[in-house]
Motif scaffolding. Structure first.
Motif: not given
Ligand code: CP
Length: 307
Positions: A218-222
């Motif tokens: 839920e927190e990563v961009d990639v």
């Protein structure tokens, strides 16, 4: 642009060197798409020496060379070459590097590209050396992040087979140049080798090791997913224990960031469910296309052609 003699690993690349290749690739993208034509590599010959299977690396180098007006010579299968008669890699390189202006080498042994560079009279481009490195994949991965997400303040998860996966080995060193936060997500048996984690920590980047995708999704961009590499396991029973331990599904990404991009160097087996392909998060087929402008930029750099 100064010629760069060999491309073996991204470990020693500065941010400036990486950025220069990414900027060149951006200029070449219209040619990669077939929207413009070019003959800047007219008269140049690239040799392809693949001792392991490949679709993307081999064919995107071929496409890059053809679209820039150059020519390719391909050793073909090992069985069809004099390797089958017992010729050494060193002798093969000594000969083929005199036929071509650059050589792309893929080999099952870690360190093979570095060794080849000692016998070569033309630049060696490492197209993947066992569980070692895959620097041209890393450059196209960086380019994909730049085009589809952002290299600034990046929070990325590298997931799957971090022990044997050469693409993640190369990528984490390059990402350290951009100050990314790197989440390493794998089964316990397939963690990134400790010497690499220590090396990365010495570069003052944030590393988070976990065995659960739910911790970071839920927190990563990639999310950079990788295949568990059956061919690298010395013990098939060990592979069977971990082979289905990680899978990206629509359910898993339900609460992800709206702009999450999912990448994969491909080929995939079953680690990304086909249903994910139609979501706006799937970036892996664009990523495979970006191999063409990036490998065009690498060829120009290695062959000393200014863009
Ligand atoms: N990503 C990659 O290296 O794919 P190939 O093995 O098909 O070249």
């Amino acid at each position: 642009m100064q010629p760069l003699h060999h491309i073996i690993s991204t470990r020693e690349y500065s941010r400036e060197m990486l950025d220069e290749i990414l900027e060149t690739a951006e200029k070449l993208e219209p040619i990669a798409r077939g929207e413009r034509t070019s003959k800047i590599l007219d008269g140049k010959v690239l040799a392809l020496l693949f001792f392991e299977p490949s679709t993307r690396t081999r064919m995107s180098f071929e496409t890059a060379m053809i679209r820039l007006g150059g020519q390719i010579i391909n050793m073909g299968s090992v069985e069809a070459s004099s390797i089958a008669k017992g010729e050494s890699l060193a002798d093969t390189i000594r000969v083929v590097s005199r036929y071509a202006d650059a050589v792309v080498l893929r080999h099952p042994h870690e360190g093979a590209a570095l060794m080849a560079s000692e016998f070569s009279s033309s630049p060696i481009i490492n197209g993947g050396d066992g569980a070692g490195h895959h620097p041209t994949q890393t450059l196209l991965d960086l380019y994909t992040i730049k085009r589809e997400s952002s290299l600034d303040h990046l929070n990325i998860a590298l997931a799957g087979d971090l022990k044997y996966g050469r693409t993640v080995h190369s990528l984490c060193y390059a990402l350290s140049r951009y100050g990314a936060k790197i989440n390493l997500v794998s089964p316990p048996e397939l963690e990134l080798p400790k010497r690499m984690i220590d090396d990365l920590k010495n570069r003052n980047i944030k590393i988070h090791v976990t065995h659960a995708m739910e911790d970071v999704i839920e927190e990563v961009d990639v999310l950079y997913m990788t295949r568990i590499q059956k061919e690298r396991f010395p013990d098939p029973a060990e592979f069977n224990r971990v082979s289905n331990s990680m899978r990206i599904t629509e359910e898993l990404i339900r609460n992800c960031k709206p702009n999450l991009k999912i990448m994969h160097p491909l080929p995939r087996v079953n680690e990304i469910a086909p249903g994910v392909d139609k979501t706006p998060h799937a970036a892996y087929f664009k990523q495979a296309f970006y191999g063409i402008p990036v490998r065009m930029a690498i060829l120009c750099k290695v062959l000393g052609v200014d863009i």
